[in-house]
Write a protein that holds these residues in place. Structure first.
Motif, PDB file in Angstrom:
ATOM      1  N   LYS A 184       1.075  -1.433  -3.171  1.00  0.00           N
ATOM      2  CA  LYS A 184       1.646  -2.312  -2.069  1.00  0.00           C
ATOM      3  C   LYS A 184       2.015  -0.777  -1.394  1.00  0.00           C
ATOM      4  O   LYS A 184       2.791  -0.187  -2.133  1.00  0.00           O
ATOM      5  CB  LYS A 184       2.747  -3.245  -2.139  1.00  0.00           C
ATOM      6  CG  LYS A 184       3.812  -3.484  -1.019  1.00  0.00           C
ATOM      7  CD  LYS A 184       5.181  -3.956  -1.892  1.00  0.00           C
ATOM      8  CE  LYS A 184       4.503  -5.009  -2.963  1.00  0.00           C
ATOM      9  NZ  LYS A 184       5.687  -5.950  -3.643  1.00  0.00           N
ATOM     10  N   VAL A 210       4.615   1.450  -2.699  1.00  0.00           N
ATOM     11  CA  VAL A 210       5.935   0.723  -3.487  1.00  0.00           C
ATOM     12  C   VAL A 210       5.468   0.166  -4.322  1.00  0.00           C
ATOM     13  O   VAL A 210       4.487  -1.027  -5.254  1.00  0.00           O
ATOM     14  CB  VAL A 210       6.328  -0.627  -2.274  1.00  0.00           C
ATOM     15  CG1 VAL A 210       7.530  -2.279  -3.409  1.00  0.00           C
ATOM     16  CG2 VAL A 210       6.241   0.142  -0.932  1.00  0.00           C
ATOM     17  N   GLN A 256       5.911  -3.608   4.849  1.00  0.00           N
ATOM     18  CA  GLN A 256       4.975  -3.880   4.373  1.00  0.00           C
ATOM     19  C   GLN A 256       3.950  -4.239   3.820  1.00  0.00           C
ATOM     20  O   GLN A 256       3.392  -5.211   4.394  1.00  0.00           O
ATOM     21  CB  GLN A 256       6.003  -4.566   2.794  1.00  0.00           C
ATOM     22  CG  GLN A 256       7.111  -3.316   2.571  1.00  0.00           C
ATOM     23  CD  GLN A 256       7.109  -4.233   0.929  1.00  0.00           C
ATOM     24  OE1 GLN A 256       6.613  -5.244  -0.052  1.00  0.00           O
ATOM     25  NE2 GLN A 256       8.555  -3.554   0.099  1.00  0.00           N
ATOM     26  N   ASN A 305       4.712   1.047   1.637  1.00  0.00           N
ATOM     27  CA  ASN A 305       6.032   0.706   3.145  1.00  0.00           C
ATOM     28  C   ASN A 305       6.027   1.236   4.752  1.00  0.00           C
ATOM     29  O   ASN A 305       5.478   2.812   4.301  1.00  0.00           O
ATOM     30  CB  ASN A 305       7.148   0.261   2.907  1.00  0.00           C
ATOM     31  CG  ASN A 305       8.222  -0.149   4.150  1.00  0.00           C
ATOM     32  OD1 ASN A 305       8.416  -1.230   4.355  1.00  0.00           O
ATOM     33  ND2 ASN A 305       8.985   1.122   4.385  1.00  0.00           N
ATOM     34  N   ARG A 347       6.736   2.661   8.193  1.00  0.00           N
ATOM     35  CA  ARG A 347       7.350   2.980   9.310  1.00  0.00           C
ATOM     36  C   ARG A 347       6.803   3.029  10.620  1.00  0.00           C
ATOM     37  O   ARG A 347       6.927   4.755  10.228  1.00  0.00           O
ATOM     38  CB  ARG A 347       9.078   3.230   8.734  1.00  0.00           C
ATOM     39  CG  ARG A 347       9.652   2.134   8.654  1.00  0.00           C
ATOM     40  CD  ARG A 347      10.397   3.032   7.878  1.00  0.00           C
ATOM     41  NE  ARG A 347      10.383   4.838   6.558  1.00  0.00           N
ATOM     42  CZ  ARG A 347      10.987   4.377   5.821  1.00  0.00           C
ATOM     43  NH1 ARG A 347      10.475   3.703   5.004  1.00  0.00           N
ATOM     44  NH2 ARG A 347       9.974   5.691   4.585  1.00  0.00           N
ATOM     45  N   SER A 379       7.989  -1.668  11.087  1.00  0.00           N
ATOM     46  CA  SER A 379       8.559  -1.461   9.990  1.00  0.00           C
ATOM     47  C   SER A 379       8.427  -3.016   9.073  1.00  0.00           C
ATOM     48  O   SER A 379       8.989  -3.913   8.971  1.00  0.00           O
ATOM     49  CB  SER A 379      10.249  -1.139   9.942  1.00  0.00           C
ATOM     50  OG  SER A 379       9.844  -0.676   8.380  1.00  0.00           O
TER      51      SER A 379
END
Length: 244
Positions: free
Chosen positions: A113, A177, A154, A115, A117, A152
Protein backbone atom coordinates in the motif's frame (compact mmCIF):
# COMPACT_ATOMS: atom_id res chain seq x y z
CA UNK A 1 0.87 -23.49 -30.71
CA UNK A 2 3.52 -23.63 -27.96
CA UNK A 3 2.43 -22.15 -24.63
CA UNK A 4 5.41 -19.82 -24.42
CA UNK A 5 4.43 -18.13 -27.70
CA UNK A 6 1.59 -16.25 -26.00
CA UNK A 7 2.30 -12.54 -25.68
CA UNK A 8 2.79 -11.55 -22.05
CA UNK A 9 0.63 -8.83 -20.50
CA UNK A 10 3.67 -6.67 -19.79
CA UNK A 11 4.67 -6.89 -23.47
CA UNK A 12 1.14 -5.84 -24.46
CA UNK A 13 1.38 -2.91 -22.02
CA UNK A 14 4.73 -1.85 -23.47
CA UNK A 15 3.40 -1.99 -27.03
CA UNK A 16 0.33 0.03 -26.05
CA UNK A 17 2.50 2.56 -24.20
CA UNK A 18 4.55 3.09 -27.34
CA UNK A 19 1.41 3.49 -29.44
CA UNK A 20 0.04 5.97 -26.90
CA UNK A 21 3.11 8.17 -26.47
CA UNK A 22 5.25 7.91 -29.61
CA UNK A 23 3.75 10.89 -31.43
CA UNK A 24 5.85 13.61 -29.88
CA UNK A 25 5.48 16.45 -27.39
CA UNK A 26 3.53 15.29 -24.37
CA UNK A 27 2.35 18.82 -23.59
CA UNK A 28 -0.09 18.60 -26.51
CA UNK A 29 -1.57 15.22 -25.61
CA UNK A 30 -4.24 16.45 -23.22
CA UNK A 31 -6.57 17.84 -25.90
CA UNK A 32 -5.94 15.04 -28.41
CA UNK A 33 -8.88 12.62 -28.64
CA UNK A 34 -6.78 9.91 -30.30
CA UNK A 35 -4.27 10.13 -27.46
CA UNK A 36 -7.05 9.95 -24.86
CA UNK A 37 -8.45 6.83 -26.50
CA UNK A 38 -5.04 5.15 -26.52
CA UNK A 39 -4.44 6.25 -22.95
CA UNK A 40 -7.75 4.73 -21.82
CA UNK A 41 -6.72 1.38 -23.34
CA UNK A 42 -3.37 1.61 -21.55
CA UNK A 43 -5.05 2.35 -18.22
CA UNK A 44 -7.30 -0.68 -18.69
CA UNK A 45 -4.31 -2.92 -19.39
CA UNK A 46 -2.40 -1.56 -16.40
CA UNK A 47 -5.39 -2.24 -14.17
CA UNK A 48 -4.96 -5.97 -14.93
CA UNK A 49 -1.22 -6.32 -14.21
CA UNK A 50 -0.17 -8.20 -11.08
CA UNK A 51 3.11 -8.85 -9.33
CA UNK A 52 2.88 -12.49 -10.44
CA UNK A 53 2.83 -11.38 -14.09
CA UNK A 54 6.30 -9.94 -13.52
CA UNK A 55 7.60 -12.81 -11.35
CA UNK A 56 7.70 -10.43 -8.39
CA UNK A 57 6.48 -11.21 -4.87
CA UNK A 58 6.24 -9.22 -1.68
CA UNK A 59 9.27 -10.14 0.48
CA UNK A 60 8.46 -12.22 3.58
CA UNK A 61 11.38 -10.67 5.42
CA UNK A 62 12.71 -7.21 4.72
CA UNK A 63 16.14 -6.05 5.80
CA UNK A 64 16.41 -2.33 6.42
CA UNK A 65 20.08 -1.75 7.16
CA UNK A 66 21.15 1.87 7.03
CA UNK A 67 23.56 1.16 4.17
CA UNK A 68 20.83 -0.31 1.97
CA UNK A 69 18.85 1.82 -0.46
CA UNK A 70 15.32 2.56 0.81
CA UNK A 71 14.05 2.26 -2.76
CA UNK A 72 15.20 0.03 -5.61
CA UNK A 73 14.33 0.10 -9.30
CA UNK A 74 13.89 -2.74 -11.79
CA UNK A 75 14.39 -1.44 -15.32
CA UNK A 76 12.10 -3.10 -17.88
CA UNK A 77 12.51 -1.03 -21.05
CA UNK A 78 13.05 2.47 -22.42
CA UNK A 79 12.46 4.13 -25.78
CA UNK A 80 12.42 7.75 -26.90
CA UNK A 81 8.68 7.71 -26.18
CA UNK A 82 8.55 6.21 -22.68
CA UNK A 83 10.37 4.34 -19.93
CA UNK A 84 8.94 1.54 -17.81
CA UNK A 85 10.11 -0.18 -14.66
CA UNK A 86 9.20 -1.28 -11.16
CA UNK A 87 9.94 0.64 -7.95
CA UNK A 88 10.24 -1.37 -4.74
CA UNK A 89 9.90 0.48 -1.44
CA UNK A 90 11.06 -0.92 1.88
CA UNK A 91 8.79 -0.45 4.92
CA UNK A 92 8.62 3.23 5.87
CA UNK A 93 10.40 4.31 2.68
CA UNK A 94 9.36 7.42 0.78
CA UNK A 95 10.00 8.85 -2.66
CA UNK A 96 10.23 12.58 -1.89
CA UNK A 97 8.13 15.24 -3.56
CA UNK A 98 9.46 15.60 -7.11
CA UNK A 99 8.34 16.73 -10.55
CA UNK A 100 7.99 15.29 -14.05
CA UNK A 101 8.48 18.34 -16.31
CA UNK A 102 6.60 17.99 -19.60
CA UNK A 103 5.88 14.33 -18.90
CA UNK A 104 2.94 11.97 -18.59
CA UNK A 105 3.03 9.17 -16.06
CA UNK A 106 1.17 6.13 -14.80
CA UNK A 107 1.65 4.16 -11.60
CA UNK A 108 0.06 0.80 -10.73
CA UNK A 109 0.58 -0.81 -7.32
CA UNK A 110 1.77 -4.44 -7.53
CA UNK A 111 1.84 -5.25 -3.81
CA UNK A 112 1.52 -3.41 -0.54
CA UNK A 113 0.00 0.00 0.00
CA UNK A 114 1.27 3.49 -0.83
CA UNK A 115 0.06 6.96 0.03
CA UNK A 116 0.37 9.43 -2.85
CA UNK A 117 0.05 13.21 -2.63
CA UNK A 118 -0.06 15.10 -5.93
CA UNK A 119 0.53 18.83 -6.40
CA UNK A 120 0.38 21.29 -9.28
CA UNK A 121 2.33 24.51 -9.47
CA UNK A 122 0.24 27.65 -9.81
CA UNK A 123 1.06 30.39 -12.29
CA UNK A 124 1.47 33.15 -9.71
CA UNK A 125 4.52 35.26 -9.03
CA UNK A 126 5.87 35.33 -5.49
CA UNK A 127 4.45 38.37 -3.74
CA UNK A 128 1.98 39.06 -6.53
CA UNK A 129 -1.12 38.27 -4.45
CA UNK A 130 -1.69 41.32 -2.32
CA UNK A 131 -4.59 39.61 -0.57
CA UNK A 132 -2.55 36.62 0.54
CA UNK A 133 -3.38 36.12 4.21
CA UNK A 134 -0.46 33.82 4.96
CA UNK A 135 1.95 36.73 5.50
CA UNK A 136 4.65 34.38 4.27
CA UNK A 137 7.91 35.86 3.05
CA UNK A 138 9.80 33.34 0.89
CA UNK A 139 13.53 32.96 1.57
CA UNK A 140 15.58 35.21 -0.67
CA UNK A 141 17.41 33.42 -3.44
CA UNK A 142 15.50 30.16 -3.14
CA UNK A 143 13.38 28.67 -5.92
CA UNK A 144 9.98 29.09 -4.30
CA UNK A 145 6.67 28.23 -6.00
CA UNK A 146 3.02 28.42 -5.11
CA UNK A 147 1.24 25.09 -5.59
CA UNK A 148 -2.05 23.36 -4.91
CA UNK A 149 -2.58 19.92 -3.39
CA UNK A 150 -4.76 18.27 -6.04
CA UNK A 151 -5.14 14.75 -4.70
CA UNK A 152 -4.10 12.69 -1.70
CA UNK A 153 -4.97 9.07 -1.04
CA UNK A 154 -3.90 5.50 -0.56
CA UNK A 155 -3.42 3.05 -3.41
CA UNK A 156 -3.37 -0.77 -3.24
CA UNK A 157 -3.42 -3.60 -5.77
CA UNK A 158 -7.19 -3.12 -6.05
CA UNK A 159 -6.83 0.57 -6.96
CA UNK A 160 -6.95 1.96 -10.47
CA UNK A 161 -3.66 3.33 -11.81
CA UNK A 162 -2.57 6.77 -10.65
CA UNK A 163 -2.27 8.98 -13.76
CA UNK A 164 -0.35 12.25 -14.08
CA UNK A 165 0.08 14.68 -16.95
CA UNK A 166 2.26 17.72 -17.67
CA UNK A 167 -0.60 19.91 -16.41
CA UNK A 168 -2.20 17.87 -13.60
CA UNK A 169 -0.84 15.95 -10.59
CA UNK A 170 2.65 16.47 -12.02
CA UNK A 171 4.47 16.76 -8.69
CA UNK A 172 3.99 13.91 -6.28
CA UNK A 173 5.42 12.12 -3.27
CA UNK A 174 4.95 8.43 -2.48
CA UNK A 175 5.12 6.76 0.94
CA UNK A 176 5.04 3.03 1.69
CA UNK A 177 2.30 2.29 4.25
CA UNK A 178 2.23 -0.65 6.70
CA UNK A 179 5.07 -2.58 5.10
CA UNK A 180 6.90 -2.93 1.79
CA UNK A 181 5.31 -1.88 -1.49
CA UNK A 182 5.99 -2.06 -5.21
CA UNK A 183 4.51 -0.36 -8.25
CA UNK A 184 4.88 -0.46 -12.01
CA UNK A 185 5.85 2.97 -13.34
CA UNK A 186 5.56 4.44 -16.84
CA UNK A 187 6.95 7.88 -17.74
CA UNK A 188 6.47 9.47 -21.15
CA UNK A 189 8.77 10.72 -22.43
CA UNK A 190 11.61 9.53 -20.14
CA UNK A 191 13.63 11.90 -18.00
CA UNK A 192 16.30 13.63 -20.10
CA UNK A 193 18.21 16.58 -18.56
CA UNK A 194 19.56 17.50 -21.99
CA UNK A 195 15.99 18.05 -23.22
CA UNK A 196 14.68 19.98 -20.21
CA UNK A 197 13.30 16.95 -18.35
CA UNK A 198 15.41 16.77 -15.21
CA UNK A 199 14.02 15.65 -11.84
CA UNK A 200 13.68 18.37 -9.19
CA UNK A 201 12.89 17.82 -5.51
CA UNK A 202 10.73 20.02 -3.30
CA UNK A 203 9.51 20.43 0.24
CA UNK A 204 6.42 22.17 1.57
CA UNK A 205 7.39 25.38 3.37
CA UNK A 206 3.97 26.50 4.47
CA UNK A 207 0.31 25.84 3.82
CA UNK A 208 -1.35 28.98 2.53
CA UNK A 209 -4.87 27.70 3.10
CA UNK A 210 -7.97 27.51 0.94
CA UNK A 211 -9.36 30.40 -1.07
CA UNK A 212 -12.91 29.15 -0.68
CA UNK A 213 -14.79 26.25 0.88
CA UNK A 214 -14.34 23.03 -1.08
CA UNK A 215 -11.22 24.19 -2.92
CA UNK A 216 -7.81 22.51 -2.68
CA UNK A 217 -5.13 23.40 -0.17
CA UNK A 218 -2.57 25.88 -1.48
CA UNK A 219 1.05 25.65 -0.33
CA UNK A 220 4.44 27.25 -0.83
CA UNK A 221 7.09 24.87 -2.18
CA UNK A 222 10.85 25.35 -2.23
CA UNK A 223 13.17 23.43 -4.54
CA UNK A 224 15.77 21.44 -2.62
CA UNK A 225 18.67 19.08 -3.44
CA UNK A 226 17.94 15.36 -3.45
CA UNK A 227 17.39 14.50 0.25
CA UNK A 228 20.31 12.71 1.92
CA UNK A 229 18.06 9.92 3.22
CA UNK A 230 16.73 9.06 -0.24
CA UNK A 231 18.55 7.19 -2.94
CA UNK A 232 17.59 4.48 -5.36
CA UNK A 233 19.38 1.19 -5.87
CA UNK A 234 18.96 -1.30 -8.69
CA UNK A 235 17.72 -4.89 -8.97
CA UNK A 236 17.46 -7.18 -12.00
CA UNK A 237 14.02 -7.40 -13.58
CA UNK A 238 12.89 -11.06 -13.31
CA UNK A 239 9.80 -10.93 -15.53
CA UNK A 240 9.05 -11.71 -19.19
CA UNK A 241 11.25 -10.14 -21.83
CA UNK A 242 9.91 -6.92 -23.34
CA UNK A 243 10.78 -5.45 -26.72
CA UNK A 244 9.40 -2.30 -28.33
Amino acid sequence: MPKNSKTSLIQTIASQAYQTFHNGASSGFGENNVFLEHQAVLVTLLSKITAADLNIASPKKVSRKSAEAPVTYMHICETDAFSMGVFLLKPGASIPLHDHPGMNGMLKVLYGKVNIRCYDKLEIAVGADAKDESQFEPPQGDAVSRAVLRTSGQFTVQSAPCVLSPAKDNLHEIDAVDGPAAFLDILAPPYDPNDGRDCHYYKVLQTVGRKEQGSEDEVWLVEIPQPDDFWCGGEPYPGPNVSV
